[in-house]
Design a protein around this motif. Structure first.
Motif, mmCIF file in Angstrom:
data_model
loop_
_atom_site.group_PDB
_atom_site.id
_atom_site.type_symbol
_atom_site.label_atom_id
_atom_site.label_comp_id
_atom_site.label_asym_id
_atom_site.label_seq_id
_atom_site.Cartn_x
_atom_site.Cartn_y
_atom_site.Cartn_z
ATOM 1 N N PHE A 158 0.830 -1.210 0.000
ATOM 2 C CA PHE A 158 0.000 0.000 0.000
ATOM 3 C C PHE A 158 0.856 1.247 0.000
ATOM 4 C CE2 PHE A 158 0.732 -0.574 4.526
ATOM 5 C CZ PHE A 158 0.845 0.707 4.998
ATOM 6 N N TRP A 159 1.988 1.173 0.664
ATOM 7 C CA TRP A 159 2.864 2.349 0.693
ATOM 8 C C TRP A 159 3.503 2.564 -0.672
ATOM 9 C CZ3 TRP A 159 8.443 3.291 1.703
ATOM 10 C CH2 TRP A 159 8.680 4.632 2.020
ATOM 11 N N MET A 163 3.239 5.954 -2.787
ATOM 12 C CA MET A 163 4.425 6.671 -3.252
ATOM 13 C C MET A 163 4.403 6.825 -4.770
ATOM 14 S SD MET A 163 6.065 7.541 -0.584
ATOM 15 C CE MET A 163 4.512 7.671 0.235
ATOM 16 N N ILE A 166 2.094 9.623 -5.566
ATOM 17 C CA ILE A 166 2.703 10.924 -5.283
ATOM 18 C C ILE A 166 3.751 11.268 -6.336
ATOM 19 C CG2 ILE A 166 4.226 12.124 -3.669
ATOM 20 C CD1 ILE A 166 2.745 10.813 -1.415
ATOM 21 N N PHE A 292 -13.675 -5.270 -0.678
ATOM 22 C CA PHE A 292 -13.499 -4.171 0.269
ATOM 23 C C PHE A 292 -14.828 -3.450 0.512
ATOM 24 C CE2 PHE A 292 -12.581 0.351 0.984
ATOM 25 C CZ PHE A 292 -11.838 0.248 2.149
ATOM 26 N N SER B 518 -0.331 -2.832 9.531
ATOM 27 C CA SER B 518 -0.356 -1.506 8.915
ATOM 28 C C SER B 518 -1.279 -1.497 7.703
ATOM 29 C CB SER B 518 1.053 -1.058 8.543
ATOM 30 O OG SER B 518 1.631 -1.977 7.654
ATOM 31 N N THR B 519 -1.305 -2.613 6.973
ATOM 32 C CA THR B 519 -2.205 -2.669 5.815
ATOM 33 C C THR B 519 -3.660 -2.621 6.264
ATOM 34 O OG1 THR B 519 -0.545 -4.058 4.752
ATOM 35 C CG2 THR B 519 -2.674 -3.907 3.689
ATOM 36 N N PHE B 522 -4.431 0.813 7.327
ATOM 37 C CA PHE B 522 -4.505 1.668 6.149
ATOM 38 C C PHE B 522 -5.870 1.541 5.472
ATOM 39 C CE2 PHE B 522 -4.207 1.703 1.506
ATOM 40 C CZ PHE B 522 -3.902 3.032 1.307
ATOM 41 N N LEU B 523 -6.377 0.298 5.405
ATOM 42 C CA LEU B 523 -7.669 0.083 4.753
ATOM 43 C C LEU B 523 -8.828 0.551 5.630
ATOM 44 C CD1 LEU B 523 -7.165 -3.400 3.106
ATOM 45 C CD2 LEU B 523 -7.383 -1.210 1.978
ATOM 46 N N PHE B 538 -2.173 6.861 8.207
ATOM 47 C CA PHE B 538 -2.472 7.118 6.801
ATOM 48 C C PHE B 538 -3.908 7.586 6.607
ATOM 49 C CE2 PHE B 538 1.097 4.188 6.391
ATOM 50 C CZ PHE B 538 1.850 4.832 5.445
ATOM 51 N N ARG B 542 -5.814 10.694 2.364
ATOM 52 C CA ARG B 542 -5.397 9.841 1.262
ATOM 53 C C ARG B 542 -4.943 10.710 0.100
ATOM 54 N NH1 ARG B 542 -7.548 4.699 0.275
ATOM 55 N NH2 ARG B 542 -7.469 4.257 2.447
ATOM 56 N N TRP B 547 1.473 14.861 1.076
ATOM 57 C CA TRP B 547 2.436 13.768 0.907
ATOM 58 C C TRP B 547 3.110 13.379 2.205
ATOM 59 C CZ3 TRP B 547 7.180 15.671 2.300
ATOM 60 C CH2 TRP B 547 7.332 17.055 2.238
ATOM 61 N N GLN B 550 1.707 10.568 4.125
ATOM 62 C CA GLN B 550 1.857 9.229 3.566
ATOM 63 C C GLN B 550 3.300 8.765 3.501
ATOM 64 O OE1 GLN B 550 -0.363 9.694 -0.073
ATOM 65 N NE2 GLN B 550 -1.925 10.660 1.169
ATOM 66 N N VAL B 551 4.234 9.707 3.460
ATOM 67 C CA VAL B 551 5.630 9.298 3.313
ATOM 68 C C VAL B 551 6.190 8.758 4.628
ATOM 69 C CG1 VAL B 551 7.962 10.108 2.861
ATOM 70 C CG2 VAL B 551 6.098 10.824 1.378
ATOM 71 N N GLY B 554 5.205 5.350 6.368
ATOM 72 C CA GLY B 554 5.662 4.267 5.506
ATOM 73 C C GLY B 554 7.156 4.031 5.636
#
Lengths: 335, 583
Positions: A158-159, A163, A166, A292, B518-519, B522-523, B538, B542, B547, B550-551, B554
């Motif tokens: 997911f990351w 990325m 972005i 989902f 983490s996944t 995240f969901l 996160f 979204r 940024w 999100q950076v 991670g």
């Protein structure tokens, strides 16, 4: 061989029943009532208050009756199994006119090609890279490749997706579309434009789906190749004066491919799990996103259908990989 | 026969002038440790992990809105106690006058509560008074004590008299003991000067669990030191005694932190939790000396005017005095989307915080409420790392037990368990976890258990394989022949020899656990606690425009996973039997 395949196919039934029964039980026993949710949505959504008027109660009872939610779990499960045997997954809870089967079929048409492309791509990249790495063992390039695949292997999907968005999306280089699989005007495109648009849209999701399995496969390929290169028959081949190219690409490659081919089965579940993440990030209307959405809405029918489909795909993957294993390696006998 | 010919122990072999050191083989674990140590990359990974865990464990000292050290006066707390004192004493008076009326809580208990409310407030005041100024408060406490004693003894009238005395004193305190900071400004009978006190607010807010893990971490870091001292001084460097002492060392490793945690007196002394930062800014707290944590923000501390502010070292983060962004996508006073002028919200800089445009202000940016991302990452490490460890513990436990039973008992048991493993292995694991968590409810414990419940098959297969290898070996046959119970044979004799591969699987398992958690977060099926996990950060946004949100989480997840995998590879190489032959 035929009897082996037959036995394996037979064994798939208890496995499927085990998986589906377990998930069925989890969903039904878990707190949270789709009947109330649906009644709230259908009935008095505007007021916002939870009034237990006869109207809502009526709707709840009706809903329960309709989806057999008032029966014991095992009975419900048998009913579910019966309809699934007729390929009927019921209708969606919140869009009652939509049959889950049809929707799932539409979604699979997106997910399966994406997954296949990603599997093929990862093999196409991983095998040559693994061979290269093994042959050039200990060199700078091999070290770079080893570190790179190691890092990619540890990278959360997911990351990586975020990325990529972005980097390549509107906030970064702005060269690739990051939403969905088609442009909003795709309906008016010529077939050439349509294909180009589709490929552009698919680059990031496919990259996201591919890099993990590619890294894993190329590491395995390297290890497998190294194992084979050390063996006697390779020394013999070299001793009789064969060109190095022939030794590697004919003698060593065939033997080192065996374990890597069978890894197909173990990357498949990861791929299916990854499709949930990737499709959610890139809003691709595939099976992963469908699952989902079903989870978010607590739509039993959708969740059960997607799980059944993905479990079936995984099992078939395992079967195919076992059969290929037997086919490529005659030393293995199944009796 | 063979025993008689065995080489003499080291102590006997000192024939001749020089002591001859007996050649003592390394046992399994010594070999593993020495092999892991030889691998620079895995030792490096271990070092990074130790640092990451330090960040998690020592989070309260790294990112906190409460100072680490404070020396000064706290008018806020004093005035609050002073204001409330007559009120609490009044309710004691009422309680005593009403007498033993029936109620949910017994009378003496109610009096007890009023008593402690009063004494806590009095103590909070006395802490900041010079000994000469405490007279009134001391008498007040005495009267309240006396009232309680009378109530206990059942002398109601006496209690009423004491309570009335206390009320009079409390009113006197209220009227004549208003605080001033400057001693020369004090007016006798009207105001008193406060004397500065010393406090460690960040430290005193710690709980028992915090203390346990802090001491544990220090002990693990210092292990090479105390291990060596223990071996040399206590055990005389004799290898067989060192081996036997392993169990004691493991016990000490847990027992000492546990003891420290038990002895820890947490926040009991701190009756009022002062908001130091806003107090210092408003002037109600006056510090002679104050030391803030490197990141002076609280976990849930929102900062007005700094919603979604980019990392402050970045050019687009600059905000002018009126609260408008100077450059970047959010620059300009008119909202580009609506065409309406935006309301500027100036950044409020409190004492202890870096200036509004300092690059240190929010090194990693802020979220929707202006909360500092760096702070939330540091605290989030606690959840993320804990989930990895606990879920691994669960699946290693399940896998080991099931695998041992299958491997030891072969036959029908083995067949059944192997089938079960096969079936569970074909589960689409991530799907399964997702569904279980989504339907059972996303609590931190549920996530740990679910991850543990579906990932045990790998360990079970490994352990089963090891047991099949070891089952027919002499030491197992011997233990069976001696009549040792199967359970003891399985878990005491075979298990220690089968744990190597499990260790490797566990190391990789922690990485997988962190990834899965983490996944999930995240969901949106993850942990929603006051303390976030890395993954749940996160959810804040979204949008690719934000940024920084999100950076950075991670990066930390990636770093942790890489380090665990790196360490796992080192351990796996160390356990590779081919290497045992060459060294």
């Amino acid at each position: 061989m035929a009897s082996y395949i037959f036995r394996r196919v037979l064994l798939m039934f208890p496995t499927m029943i085990g998986i589906t029964l377990l998930l069925f039980a989890i969903m039904r026993l878990a707190p949270g009532d789709p009947a109330a949710l649906a009644a709230g949505a259908v009935g008095d959504a505007g007021s916002g208050s939870l009034q237990t008027s006869t109207n809502v109660e009526d709707a709840v009872t009706k809903f329960r009756k309709r989806y057999k939610l008032d029966e014991p779990i095992l009975v419900q499960y048998v009913f579910w199994l019966k309809s699934v045997a007729q390929l009927d997954f019921g209708n969606e809870f919140f869009r009652p006119h939509v049959a889950v089967r049809d929707e799932l079929w539409e979604r699979l048409k997106v997910t399966v090609p994406l997954s296949l492309v990603s599997v093929i791509l990862s093999y196409l990249i991983a095998v040559p890279l693994g061979i290269f790495s093994a042959v050039k063992r200990g060199t700078f390039l091999d070290n770079v490749l080893t570190v790179l695949t190691f890092l990619l292997f540890s990278l959360p999907t997911f990351w990586a997706g975020l990325m990529l968005i972005i980097l390549f999306g509107a906030t970064g280089l702005d060269i690739l579309p990051v939403l969905g699989l088609h442009d909003k005007d795709a309906a008016n495109f010529t077939s050439w434009q349509y294909t180009k648009d589709l490929i552009l849209h698919a680059i990031l999701p496919v990259a996201c789906l591919t890099y993990g399995s590619f890294a894993y496969l190329s590491r395995q390929m390297r290890v497998g190749m190294l194992d084979v290169i050390r063996q006697d028959f390779i020394r013999t081949a070299r001793a009789k004066g064969l060109a190095e190219k022939v030794v590697i690409l004919k003698h060593a490659l065939r033997n080192s491919l065996i374990p890597v081919v069978t890894l197909f089965a173990s990357i498949l579940p990861t791929l299916i799990g990854g499709s949930v993440v990737v499709e959610t990030i890139f809003t691709i209307p595939g099976m992963g996103l469908y699952a989902f959405e079903g989870l978010v809405q607590r739509d039993y029918n959708v969740v059960m259908a997607t799980v059944t489909a993905s479990a079936l795909m995984t099992l078939v993957g395992f079967l195919v990989s076992d059969i290929t294993y037997a086919l490529v390696d005659p030393r293995i006998a199944y009796d | 026969m063979e025993r008689a010919q065995a080489p003499a122990p080291a102590s006997v072999a000192q024939t001749g002038g020089e002591p001859v050191r007996a050649i003592q083989g390394q046992d399994y674990w010594e070999l593993v440790i020495s092999q892991v140590r030889r691998r620079k990359m895995s030792m490096f990974a271990l070092g990074v992990l130790v640092v990451l865990y330090a960040i998690a464990v020592f989070a309260p000292f790294l990112a906190n809105d409460r100072p680490l050290y404070f020396h000064g006066v706290d008018l806020q707390v004093y005035e609050k106690a002073q204001r409330e004192l007559p009120i609490t004493v009044q309710s004691l008076v009422d309680e005593v006058r009403n007498g033993d009326t029936p109620g949910a809580i017994p009378w003496t208990e109610r009096v007890e509560r009023e008593h402690s409310a009063i004494t806590h407030r009095a103590e909070a005041m006395m802490r900041q008074l010079a000994p000469g100024d405490r007279d009134l408060l001391e008498r007040l406490v005495q009267s309240v004590d006396a009232a309680r004693a009378s109530v206990r003894a059942g002398r109601t009238e006496e209690a009423q008299r004491h309570a009335a005395d206390a009320l009079e004193l409390a009113n006197a305190v209220r009227e004549g003991m208003s605080p001033v900071v400057d001693a020369s400004a004090a007016v006798p009978g009207k105001t008193v000067a406060l004397t500065p006190f010393r406090a460690f607010p960040a430290l005193s807010s710690l709980g028992r669990a915090d203390i346990f893990f802090m001491v544990l971490w220090i002990m693990i870091l210092l292990f090479p030191l105390w291990d060596r001292i223990w071996n040399r001084k206590l055990l005389g460097g004799q290898q067989h005694r060192i081996r036997r002492a392993r169990k004691h060392k493991a016990l000490a490793l847990v027992a000492l932190p546990g003891l420290c945690a038990l002895l820890w007196q947490g926040t009991a002394s701190e009756f009022y939790v002062s908001t130091y930062k806003s107090g210092l800014t408003a002037g109600t707290v006056v510090a002679k000396q104050v030391l803030f944590a490197p990141i002076p923000y609280g976990l849930a501390e929102s900062n007005e005017g700094e919603s979604f502010r980019p990392p402050t070292w970045h050019p687009t983060a600059e905000i002018d005095a009126a609260g408008y962004y100077v450059r970047g996508p959010r620059a300009g006073r008119i909202d580009r989307a609506t065409g309406i002028p935006k309301a500027g919200q100036p950044v409020i800089v409190e004492v202890g915080e870096p200036p509004a445009n300092s690059f240190r202000r929010h090194l990693l940016g802020t979220d929707s409420l202006g909360r500092d991302i760096a702070t939330r990452l540091i605290w989030g490490a606690r959840i993320s790392l804990a989930v990895g460890l606990v879920s691994t513990l669960i699946f290693v436990l399940i896998g080991t037990v099931i695998g041992s039973i299958a491997g030891y008992y072969s036959g029908r048991t083995d067949m059944l368990i192997s089938r079960l493993i096969e079936i569970v292995q074909t589960f689409p694991v991530f799907f399964l976890i997702l569904i279980m968590v989504a339907f059972v409810g996303p609590s931190i414990l549920n996530i740990m258990i679910v991850i543990g419940l579906v990932s045990w098959t790998g360990v079970a297969r490994l352990v089963r394989g090891e047991y099949i290898r070891l089952r027919e070996q002499d030491f197992v046959v011997a233990s069976r022949a001696l009549g040792v119970s199967p359970a003891r044979t399985i878990f005491r004799h075979i298990l220690p020899n089968a744990m190597g591969p499990v260790l490797v699987a566990a190391t990789f398992g922690v990485a997988t656990g962190i990834l899965i958690e983490s996944t999930l977060s995240f969901l949106g099926f993850g942990i929603k606690l006051p303390i976030p996990s890395w993954g749940s950060l996160f959810i804040e946004s979204r949008s690719a425009e934000h940024w920084w949100i999100q950076v950075y989480p991670g990066v930390l997840i990636f770093l942790t996973v890489v380090m665990y995998n790196l360490f796992g590879e080192g351990v796996r190489d160390a356990l590779d039997p081919r290497l045992k032959v060459t060294h």
